[in-house]
Design an enzyme around this catalytic site. Structure first.
Site, mmCIF file in Angstrom:
data_model
loop_
_atom_site.group_PDB
_atom_site.id
_atom_site.type_symbol
_atom_site.label_atom_id
_atom_site.label_comp_id
_atom_site.label_asym_id
_atom_site.label_seq_id
_atom_site.Cartn_x
_atom_site.Cartn_y
_atom_site.Cartn_z
ATOM 1 N N CYS A 33 14.075 10.437 6.803
ATOM 2 C CA CYS A 33 14.026 10.067 8.118
ATOM 3 C C CYS A 33 15.624 10.057 8.985
ATOM 4 O O CYS A 33 15.806 10.336 10.039
ATOM 5 C CB CYS A 33 13.495 8.815 8.472
ATOM 6 S SG CYS A 33 14.376 7.408 7.324
ATOM 7 N N LYS B 152 0.920 -1.185 -0.031
ATOM 8 C CA LYS B 152 0.043 0.106 0.067
ATOM 9 C C LYS B 152 0.872 1.277 0.233
ATOM 10 O O LYS B 152 1.355 1.638 1.102
ATOM 11 C CB LYS B 152 -0.929 0.041 1.324
ATOM 12 C CG LYS B 152 -1.926 1.212 1.198
ATOM 13 C CD LYS B 152 -2.502 1.946 2.141
ATOM 14 C CE LYS B 152 -1.775 2.909 3.015
ATOM 15 N NZ LYS B 152 -1.416 4.091 1.979
ATOM 16 N N GLY C 256 7.070 4.702 8.052
ATOM 17 C CA GLY C 256 6.293 6.079 8.251
ATOM 18 C C GLY C 256 6.268 6.646 9.466
ATOM 19 O O GLY C 256 7.535 6.320 10.258
HETATM 20 P P1 NDP Z 1 2.411 8.486 7.901
HETATM 21 O O1 NDP Z 1 3.082 7.527 9.000
HETATM 22 O O2 NDP Z 1 1.150 9.340 7.980
HETATM 23 O O3 NDP Z 1 2.071 7.167 6.678
HETATM 24 C C1 NDP Z 1 2.970 6.239 6.152
HETATM 25 C C2 NDP Z 1 2.123 5.138 5.456
HETATM 26 O O4 NDP Z 1 1.019 4.639 6.525
HETATM 27 C C3 NDP Z 1 1.088 5.770 4.594
HETATM 28 O O5 NDP Z 1 0.786 4.784 3.415
HETATM 29 C C4 NDP Z 1 -0.082 6.108 5.207
HETATM 30 O O6 NDP Z 1 -1.352 6.270 4.403
HETATM 31 C C5 NDP Z 1 -0.414 4.866 6.056
HETATM 32 N N1 NDP Z 1 -0.921 4.934 7.385
HETATM 33 C C6 NDP Z 1 -1.160 5.983 8.144
HETATM 34 N N2 NDP Z 1 -1.809 5.564 9.097
HETATM 35 C C7 NDP Z 1 -1.961 4.294 8.976
HETATM 36 C C8 NDP Z 1 -2.716 3.318 9.861
HETATM 37 N N3 NDP Z 1 -3.344 3.926 11.130
HETATM 38 N N4 NDP Z 1 -2.619 2.119 9.608
HETATM 39 C C9 NDP Z 1 -2.188 1.728 8.361
HETATM 40 N N5 NDP Z 1 -1.668 2.651 7.557
HETATM 41 C C10 NDP Z 1 -1.419 3.876 7.805
HETATM 42 O O7 NDP Z 1 3.853 8.895 7.379
HETATM 43 P P2 NDP Z 1 3.906 9.847 5.889
HETATM 44 O O8 NDP Z 1 3.328 9.268 4.813
HETATM 45 O O9 NDP Z 1 3.350 11.217 6.275
HETATM 46 O O10 NDP Z 1 5.397 9.842 5.989
HETATM 47 C C11 NDP Z 1 6.126 10.813 6.457
HETATM 48 C C12 NDP Z 1 6.781 10.077 7.886
HETATM 49 O O11 NDP Z 1 7.278 9.005 7.437
HETATM 50 C C13 NDP Z 1 7.757 10.918 8.501
HETATM 51 O O12 NDP Z 1 7.064 11.556 9.368
HETATM 52 C C14 NDP Z 1 8.799 9.787 8.957
HETATM 53 O O13 NDP Z 1 8.566 9.944 10.297
HETATM 54 C C15 NDP Z 1 8.467 8.696 8.388
HETATM 55 N N6 NDP Z 1 9.344 7.875 7.427
HETATM 56 C C16 NDP Z 1 10.316 7.069 8.170
HETATM 57 C C17 NDP Z 1 11.266 6.612 7.433
HETATM 58 C C18 NDP Z 1 12.356 5.366 8.043
HETATM 59 O O14 NDP Z 1 12.794 4.786 7.277
HETATM 60 N N7 NDP Z 1 12.402 5.478 9.308
HETATM 61 C C19 NDP Z 1 11.457 6.786 5.998
HETATM 62 C C20 NDP Z 1 10.492 7.649 5.729
HETATM 63 C C21 NDP Z 1 9.501 8.230 6.227
HETATM 64 P P3 NDP Z 1 -1.840 7.629 4.213
HETATM 65 O O15 NDP Z 1 -0.754 8.118 3.241
HETATM 66 O O16 NDP Z 1 -3.024 7.698 3.559
HETATM 67 O O17 NDP Z 1 -1.823 8.394 5.410
#
Ligand code: NDP
Length: 503
Positions: free
Chosen positions: A306, A197, A250
């Site tokens: 990140c 996803k 995320g």
């Molecule tokens: P989010 O955590 O909001 O979302 C990440 C993904 O998870 C998206 O596909 C999102 O869908 C989905 N998602 C959100 N909430 C849920 C849930 N409750 N259940 C299942 N899926 C969910 O992060 P962002 O997309 O805004 O990305 C940025 C964030 O990712 C940054 O704040 C950073 O912290 C983190 N990140 C970490 C990395 C790492 O390697 N540690 C690398 C890259 C990013 P939707 O888009 O629809 O919300």
């Protein structure tokens, strides 16, 4: 009206962007059940196309296809050589299509083409080939002296390393192609099938990967792509009883929500979460290199990384000169449209991310920190550009110090002793990445072992390689991407005891 940037991409990329977008389920394009939403070019704010969000019924169909593919294609049990062959062909196809993928990534996510071209030409294929190598090396063990209990005869013990089954992979919008491959390659190498996803903000490139996977010879259902919202598609995937493992990249906020969701099913979860990477710059470091590389790190992907360095602690005697050098380096960035080859700093991914970053900058100013903006002229228009900003004179509880902002914002403070630097660097709920800069071997070794993070770069920005484990401690996550650990966590150990000569 065709968007300004869409006119600049080649015919193949434009034809892909302009066509009707679909989910990829069971080896075919499928219309999503959810509403159609716009895909925006962040450089201009213009809509470039639209797509239908995956709904719960699409997730059910994708998981059913992935479950059926485990049996129907015998994907889990075919020889590792055959799985590796698919991964190698996939790598070759991605390399062949690297230019188109780079243009899609730049249009959809805003990554400067000067970065997306070399990245697409190298990173995904390398990762796939590294993981392909593992497909033939997933071995169990034999145990020669197990205790035979009350039975007569002897016992031979052994272990098998088996694929976990259907993997639900959830990825964010920053570098969506690389994020997708980081999840797909090891899971597929192990014989798992995957429902991926992507974020609904950057849905395009994963669909392209789905089609290439069919050409690479992956059987239908082995790889399924379902972009949709976290609230609906992500949640449905996490809650699905036939998903054997969730792998998530995320925010820490969403990671915690997922962990709560699986508390009833106990579905195993791997988490790559946020960071607030510190860098410690000692007075004996190569200061020009440190300032140049830290400027590049904190603005890498416009700070939407990140591992971006966001807190810099500099030994007091060199503090002022480092600060000037950092500002000078930030002033040399070239903000521009993502498809302009001269651009080295693109826009943030979306209006929402732009607003979020601007609100952090406003909060830092309002709390009394000093904001030093890079001397840059941003492109005119409706793009989501933010001027890189250094904060000094901060307090430990300010949100610019504590929170992952995911934009080009960095704090720079002075320290007097190494103990003090280690304490402030570790004073964060995050523990993903850190860097240290020193000319002293003793200090380098002391610092690398003292920092409470999963990855330390010494005198550089780190090497992000398929073979180098990457991941966090504390609230930065569970598990590792890259390296052996990233592969084996898609497997589970089965122990077998064979009794012989039993009477
Ligand atoms: P989010 O955590 O909001 O979302 C990440 C993904 O998870 C998206 O596909 C999102 O869908 C989905 N998602 C959100 N909430 C849920 C849930 N409750 N259940 C299942 N899926 C969910 O992060 P962002 O997309 O805004 O990305 C940025 C964030 O990712 C940054 O704040 C950073 O912290 C983190 N990140 C970490 C990395 C790492 O390697 N540690 C690398 C890259 C990013 P939707 O888009 O629809 O919300």
């Amino acid at each position: 009206m065709m968007s300004q940037q869409l006119q600049q991409v080649d015919d193949q990329a434009r034809a892909f962007v302009e066509r009707k977008h679909k989910l990829w389920i069971d080896g075919a394009g499928v219309d999503g059940a959810g509403e159609r939403i716009a895909v925006t070019d962040p450089s201009t704010g213009a809509a470039i196309t639209d797509f239908a969000l995956a709904g719960k019924q699409d997730i059910d169909a994708a998981v059913a296809a992935a479950k059926a593919a485990l049996k129907r294609s015998d994907w889990a049990r075919i020889s590792g050589h055959d799985r590796a062959a698919c991964l190698y062909r996939f790598a070759d196809l991605i390399t062949e299509h690297a230019s188109t993928l780079a243009q899609i990534e730049s249009l959809d996510f805003g990554m400067p083409i000067s970065m997306s071209r070399p990245m697409m030409g190298a990173v995904p294929a390398k990762h796939l080939r590294y993981c392909a190598g593992w497909a033939t090396r997933l071995e169990g063990t034999t145990k020669t002296t197990p205790f035979a209990g009350t039975e007569s005869g002897g016992v031979h013990g052994m272990t098998f390393r088996e694929p976990v089954g259907v993997v639900g992979a959830i990825i964010p919008w920053n570098s969506p192609i690389v994020m997708a491959i980081i999840k797909l390659a090891p899971a597929l190498a192990c014989g798992c099938t995957v429902v991926l996803k992507p974020s609904e903000i950057t849905p395009l490139s994963a669909e392209y990967l789905g089609e290439l996977s069919a050409q690479a010879g992956f059987p239908p259902g082995v790889m399924n792509i379902v972009p949709g919202t976290g609230a609906e598609a992500g949640q449905a995937l996490v809650d699905h009883p036939d998903v054997a493992k969730i792998t998530f990249t995320g925010s820490t906020r969403a990671g915690k929500a997922i962990v709560s969701s699986v508390s009833a099913s106990l579905t195993p979860v791997a988490l790559e979460l946020g960071g607030k990477a510190p860098s410690i710059v000692c007075a004996d470091a190569k200061l020009d290199a440190a300032a140049r590389i830290i400027a590049s790190s904190c603005t890498s992907l416009q700070g939407q990384s990140c591992a971006a360095v966001t807190r810099v602690y500099v030994e007091r005697p060199v503090y002022e000169s480092f600060l000037k050098s950092l500002q000078r380096n930030l002033g040399q960035l070239k903000p521009g449209l993502s498809l302009d080859t001269a651009t080295t700093m693109g826009p943030l991914v979306s209006k929402a991310q732009y607003d979020r970053v601007q609100s952090y900058i406003a909060a830092g100013r309002a709390a009394g920190a000093t904001a030093l903006e890079a001397d840059l002229t941003l492109p005119e228009g409706e793009g989501f550009y933010v001027v890189p900003t250094i904060f000094t004179h901060t307090a430990p509880d300010m949100s610019v110090v504590t929170d992952e902002i995911f934009g080009p914002v960095v704090i720079v403070e002075a320290f007097d002793t190494l103990d003090e630097a280690i304490t402030v660097a570790n004073a964060s709920p995050y523990g993903l990445f850190a860097s240290v800069w020193t000319g002293s071997l003793d200090k380098a070794h002391l610092l690398m072992r003292s920092l409470d993070v999963g990855y330390v770069a010494v005198n550089g920005s780190g090497a992000f390689d398929a073979a180098m484990p990457f991941g966090g401690v504390k609230q930065s996550g569970w598990g590792r991407e890259f390296g052996e650990e990233s592969v084996t966590h898609y497997t589970r150990i089965k122990t077998v005891a064979v009794t012989y000569n039993v009477e």
